[in-house]
Design an enzyme around this catalytic site. Structure first.
Site, PDB file in Angstrom:
ATOM      1  CG  ASP A  76      20.835 -18.788  37.266  1.00 23.77           C
ATOM      2  OD1 ASP A  76      22.067 -18.750  37.100  1.00 23.77           O
ATOM      3  OD2 ASP A  76      20.071 -17.872  36.900  1.00 23.77           O
ATOM      4  N   GLY A  77      22.926 -19.835  39.638  1.00 24.52           N
ATOM      5  CA  GLY A  77      23.540 -19.325  40.857  1.00 24.52           C
ATOM      6  C   GLY A  77      24.931 -19.883  41.133  1.00 24.52           C
ATOM      7  NE  ARG A  81      23.495 -15.260  40.736  1.00 21.80           N
ATOM      8  CZ  ARG A  81      22.239 -15.370  40.369  1.00 21.80           C
ATOM      9  NH1 ARG A  81      21.287 -14.703  41.011  1.00 21.80           N
ATOM     10  NH2 ARG A  81      21.916 -16.151  39.362  1.00 21.80           N
ATOM     11  NE  ARG A  96      30.991 -17.433  35.657  1.00 20.43           N
ATOM     12  CZ  ARG A  96      29.800 -16.994  36.060  1.00 20.43           C
ATOM     13  NH1 ARG A  96      29.703 -15.966  36.879  1.00 20.43           N
ATOM     14  NH2 ARG A  96      28.706 -17.565  35.621  1.00 20.43           N
ATOM     15  CG  HIS A 121      30.250 -23.656  36.416  1.00 19.16           C
ATOM     16  ND1 HIS A 121      28.951 -23.196  36.439  1.00 19.16           N
ATOM     17  CD2 HIS A 121      30.964 -22.726  35.716  1.00 19.16           C
ATOM     18  CE1 HIS A 121      28.882 -22.043  35.771  1.00 19.16           C
ATOM     19  NE2 HIS A 121      30.085 -21.738  35.339  1.00 19.16           N
ATOM     20  CG  LEU A 165      15.003 -39.842  37.598  1.00 16.37           C
ATOM     21  CD1 LEU A 165      13.764 -39.014  37.957  1.00 16.37           C
ATOM     22  CD2 LEU A 165      16.201 -39.339  38.412  1.00 16.37           C
ATOM     23  CD  GLU A 182       0.743 -24.514  39.509  1.00 19.33           C
ATOM     24  OE1 GLU A 182       1.071 -23.485  40.144  1.00 19.33           O
ATOM     25  OE2 GLU A 182      -0.330 -24.623  38.892  1.00 19.33           O
TER      26      GLU A 182
END
Ligand code: IPE
Ligand code: MG
Length: 222
Positions: free
Chosen positions: A2-3, A6, A15, A19, A113, A189
């Protein structure tokens, strides 16, 4: 993740520039993850609610996804990364679905991974689909309703083959789950960082793991 918006706004950029910078952060994090001991990394790339965004932004995001998978799949494969997807990703545009299927097939044997991209993913949608699968099994006589327990639900989630996450990380200071891995996050967590996703890197990921290492986990015990 997120962000992005901003990050772009701070720089007076559109924007899409945020991205795009977010995709660079994905590259950095995916490269750093195995060395930090991460075995499964799930990225919330597009939620089932992100369709509410303006059509041009949705199409920019789909374009970036297409570009990322196309340009990155060979390197991911060479680096032992298995690419997987959760969410209702098969409902995306057919050419994109074909690309994703190919990437999955190519990387299926890798185990350094597992990179899970949540695409058209929502926790409510995932749980509703699992409920539907349970109902279908009961209706077909393959399953006794009275025998449905937590593991029967978990086995029908998109994440059935992976362990529940140890850490859920949220960037840009937001303190919400936003419909991400609702069932699976029961004992995760939670780590929130102020860092905007496009600024995220290997060092930031290492700090998240250092924070995680300080947590005492009891899983409801004492
Ligand atoms: C994350 O950044 C974008 C997606 C993964 C869809 P945002 O677009 O939500 O950025 P902000 O919240 O506007 O900063
Ligand atoms: Mg946001």
């Amino acid at each position: 993740m997120d962000g992005n918006g901003r990050w772009a706004k701070q720089r007076r950029l559109p924007r899409i520039a945020g991205h795009r910078a977010g995709v660079e952060a994905v590259r950095r994090v995916v490269e750093a993850a195995p060395g930090l001991g991460i075995e499964v990394l799930t990225l919330y790339a597009f939620s089932s609610e992100n369709w509410k965004r303006p059509a041009d932004e949705v199409s920019d995001l789909m374009g970036l996804l297409r570009h990322y998978v196309r340009s990155e799949v060979k390197d991911l494969h060479r680096n032992g990364v298995r690419l997987e997807f959760i969410g209702n990703w098969r409902a995306l545009q057919p050419d994109l679905v074909a690309l994703l299927e190919d990437a999955r097939a190519l990387t299926a044997g890798n185990d350094r991974l597992t990179l899970v991209m949540a695409l058209n993913y929502g926790g409510h949608d995932e749980l509703a689909r699992a409920a539907r699968a349970l109902a279908a099994d009961v209706a077909a006589g393959r399953l006794e309703a009275s025998s449905i327990d937590a593991s029967a639900v978990a086995a029908r989630l998109d994440t059935a083959e992976w362990p529940a996450p140890d850490v859920v990380l949220r960037t840009s200071g937001e303190m919400r789950l936003s419909n991400f891995l609702l069932w699976q996050s029961a004992y995760a967590e939670f780590v929130v960082t102020e860092t905007l996703w496009p600024d995220f890197d290997a060092a930031a990921l290492a700090s998240v793991l250092a924070e995680f290492a300080t947590r005492e986990r009891r899983f409801g015990g004492r």
